[in-house]
Scaffold this active site. Structure first.
Site, PDB file in Angstrom:
ATOM      1  N   ASP A   1     -10.306   4.097  -1.452  1.00  0.00           N
ATOM      2  CA  ASP A   1     -10.940   2.978  -0.736  1.00  0.00           C
ATOM      3  C   ASP A   1     -12.447   2.883  -0.973  1.00  0.00           C
ATOM      4  O   ASP A   1     -13.161   3.900  -0.926  1.00  0.00           O
ATOM      5  CB  ASP A   1     -10.719   3.119   0.772  1.00  0.00           C
TER       6      ASP A   1
ATOM      7  N   ASP B   1       0.859  -1.184   0.000  1.00  0.00           N
ATOM      8  CA  ASP B   1       0.000   0.000   0.000  1.00  0.00           C
ATOM      9  C   ASP B   1       0.896   1.235   0.000  1.00  0.00           C
ATOM     10  O   ASP B   1       1.743   1.368   0.883  1.00  0.00           O
ATOM     11  CB  ASP B   1      -0.808  -0.080   1.305  1.00  0.00           C
TER      12      ASP B   1
HETATM   13  C1  GLA Z   1      -5.392   2.086   2.801  1.00  0.00           C
HETATM   14  C2  GLA Z   1      -5.822   0.985   1.848  1.00  0.00           C
HETATM   15  C3  GLA Z   1      -6.860   0.088   2.516  1.00  0.00           C
HETATM   16  C4  GLA Z   1      -6.290  -0.481   3.800  1.00  0.00           C
HETATM   17  C5  GLA Z   1      -5.816   0.658   4.702  1.00  0.00           C
HETATM   18  C6  GLA Z   1      -5.083   0.146   5.899  1.00  0.00           C
HETATM   19  O1  GLA Z   1      -6.430   2.974   3.071  1.00  0.00           O
HETATM   20  O2  GLA Z   1      -6.356   1.518   0.679  1.00  0.00           O
HETATM   21  O3  GLA Z   1      -7.233  -0.945   1.641  1.00  0.00           O
HETATM   22  O4  GLA Z   1      -5.235  -1.343   3.497  1.00  0.00           O
HETATM   23  O5  GLA Z   1      -4.927   1.523   4.003  1.00  0.00           O
HETATM   24  O6  GLA Z   1      -4.585   1.178   6.689  1.00  0.00           O
END
Ligand code: GLA
Length: 606
Positions: free
Chosen positions: A257, A197
């Site tokens: 997200d 990520d």
């Molecule tokens: C980001 C990612 C999510 C998740 C969070 C965890 O927002 O896009 O899918 O992994 O981090 O902190």
């Protein structure tokens, strides 16, 4: 050879003139050098075949299926929960349906050992350690996934409201600058799937982690997210043109997200429509983890799951599978929907039609079995609608049959079309069986393809643009001309004018069905003279998702190259052009004089 091309060209030019207006707004603009019929001018493919550049085999041919802790538990994770999830998945039908990866998302990390430089798990939540957890997951016949970040901390580590109370402040638990040692640690722990990520870190982390995984010697599915922490890449390229997701990742997120709102699902579907041309064999657009089983209505859950499946997205369940409802389990394990997602041709669906209200959309993709299509109808409106698809509109000749994939039941076919009722904010997924157009000896430009896609949207204001949305082949060979095409619009590759071919915006892909009856494909390739001097594009030829040719980056100044590849025994031919720079909307690439040699008849043979 040259003679035959001339007479074919004459026939196809007449067809084009008749259909120009109808198709003027359509995508993958196929340009023919509109010279006076019968005049034999322009170049034909002649040069020695270019061998292309060395390529690596595809690491993973299908989108991954599994479960991820984030949407269900956020930071409230511990090893007991993960063990129980693995137990549930192994016994509740999910593993049998194909869900393999049990992935621990953010908030497992405790910090980095200053002496060894290695990451360690939060001892409070994971007292047994990650290796033991992975071992247990493996003992259940499943595979183990883990999260890390491409910044100095993880995404949750940067949000004080998110990281677990047991975390030391600034746990320094991200992998940026530590990719090699972390990849080795993950390999030593038995990780099979890594979610990397970005969390506002550096794009260079992706290449570094890819190299780290390779050096570790352990295969790991690399799932990246360049979008997290409010960073948005407009295309699959970084602003400086250096980062191209499919070169490093097996799958990449394409959006911020997902949330528990149907509007979020719809917005990701729209992004997926625009990004479909970036999916190449061995690389999948990741529409994000599923929200199925959370806050949606039953119909919305179905729509969400169908769209993720038909777009060839990874399917990572995001619900608490220990307590999931029967209806949720039945949907997540629906064999018809999963068969589409895991179909070996692995093409994402493309948007075929939208009704005038913008509510009903028809999405289609060919499946590996010749003559088949998956068709998804999604109704984004507030009332149920009757949806109809014609076999001809997706390029399928008779005889015709249809199935509802949600129920497995046959559907009635009337007048070459199928109708179903689609609930409000719901979807239906059907399979159409008919006959595909199969390639025949001769120029390919005039033949019907079974799937094509290009980047949509970004060039809408460019008057010189040939970018549109995907178009299915018409019932007869009907090459497409851009609006107002003139002689000057001849295929021009590397400064050489050709009579015949396909000039496409970048990125673009076209798939033909070969029916295992063809022996060779040949084309000259080059960037069209209208491409900006800074444009770089790569041409690839794939057959049955095996890479047969890769040009490497070409510019408008590169002389045309002749590609000639053996396609004996292959069922599908996939022509791919991807940018190798920031992806300028004016990039033009030319497949010039593309042709195939087959045992099956011939198109316009003398
Ligand atoms: C980001 C990612 C999510 C998740 C969070 C965890 O927002 O896009 O899918 O992994 O981090 O902190």
């Amino acid at each position: 050879m040259r003679k035959r091309f001339t007479s074919l060209h004459t026939a196809s030019t007449r067809a084009m003139q008749a259909t120009t207006c109808v198709f003027a707004l359509m995508l993958a603009a196929l340009i023919c050098a509109c010279s006076t019929p019968g005049r034999d001018e322009g170049a034909v493919s002649a040069g020695p075949p270019d061998r292309g550049v060395a390529t690596a085999p595809v690491r993973y041919a299908l989108p991954p299926m599994g479960w991820n802790s984030w949407n269900a538990f956020s930071c409230n994770i511990d090893e007991k929960k993960i063990l129980a999830v693995a137990d549930a998945m192994a016994s509740n039908g999910m593993a049998q349906a194909g869900y393999r990866y049990v992935t621990v998302d953010d908030c497992w990390v405790g910090g980095r050992d200053p002496k060894t430089g290695k990451l360690y798990a939060d001892a409070h939540a994971f007292p047994g350690g990650i290796a033991a957890l992975a071992n247990y997951v493996h003992s259940k016949g499943l595979k183990f996934g883990l999260y890390t970040s491409g910044n100095v901390s993880t995404c949750a580590g940067m949000s004080t409201d998110r990281h677990p109370p047991s975390w030391p402040q600034g746990a320094n638990g991200g992998s940026l600058g530590h990719e090699r040692i972390d990849a080795q640690t993950f390999a030593d722990w038995g990780v099979d799937y890594l979610k990397l990520d970005l969390c506002g870190g550096k794009l260079s982390t992706f290449a570094a982690m890819r190299a780290g995984i390779a050096a570790s010697g352990r295969p790991m599915y690399l799932s990246i997210n360049p979008y997290s922490y409010n960073r948005t890449l407009r295309t699959r390229f970084a602003d400086d043109g250096t980062f191209y997701a499919p070169a490093y990742a097996d799958t990449s997120r394409i959006s911020q997200d997902i949330t528990e709102s149907f509007a979020s699902v719809e917005s990701i579907v729209d992004i997926a429509a625009a990004d479909a041309a970036w999916a190449v064999p061995g690389y999948f657009n990741d529409l994000d983890m599923l929200e199925v089983g959370h806050a949606f209505s039953a119909d919305q859950d179905v729509a969400h799951f169908i769209m993720w499946a038909v777009m060839a997205s990874p399917l990572n369940a995001g619900n608490d599978v220990r307590t999931q409802r029967d209806a949720t389990r039945a949907l997540l394990t629906n064999p018809g929907i999963i068969a589409v997602n895991q179909d070996a041709l692995a093409l994402p669906a493309v948007l075929d039609q939208t009704d005038s209200m913008g509510a009903l959309q028809v999405w289609t993709r060919p499946l590996v079995q010749s003559g088949t299509r998956a068709v998804a109808f999604i109704n984004r409106g507030a009332a149920p609608v009757q949806a109809t698809v014609r076999f001809a509109s997706v390029g399928l000749d008779a005889p015709h049959h249809a199935w509802d994939l949600l129920t497995g039941s046959p559907l009635p076919v009337a007048d070459g079309s199928v109708s179903v009722t689609v609930p409000a904010t719901g979807a239906r997924l059907i399979r159409l069986d008919g006959r595909d157009p199969v390639a025949a000896t001769g120029p390919l430009a005039a033949q019907r393809w079974i799937w094509s896609v290009t980047r949509a949207g970004s060039a809408a204001n460019d008057p010189d643009s040939e970018v549109g949305v995907k178009v299915w082949p018409a019932a007869a060979p009907q090459p497409l001309l851009p609006a107002g095409a003139k002689r000057a619009d001849a295929i021009v590759a590397g400064g050489v004018a050709y009579r015949d071919g396909m000039a496409v915006s970048v990125p673009t892909q076209i798939v033909y069905r070969l029916g295992r009856q063809c022996s060779s494909f040949q084309s000259d390739i080059g960037l069209d003279r209208r491409s900006p001097p800074t444009s770089r594009a790569a041409f690839q030829v794939w057959a049955d998702n095996v890479l047969l040719y890769d040009s490497g980056p070409l510019s408008a100044a590169t002389p045309p190259k002749t590609v000639r590849v053996d396609i004996s025994g292959r069922d599908t031919l996939r022509l791919v052009v991807t940018p190798r720079s920031g992806g300028d909307a004016r990039d033009r690439a030319a497949w010039a004089d593309p042709s195939v040699v087959c045992t099956s008849g011939s198109v316009g043979a003398p």
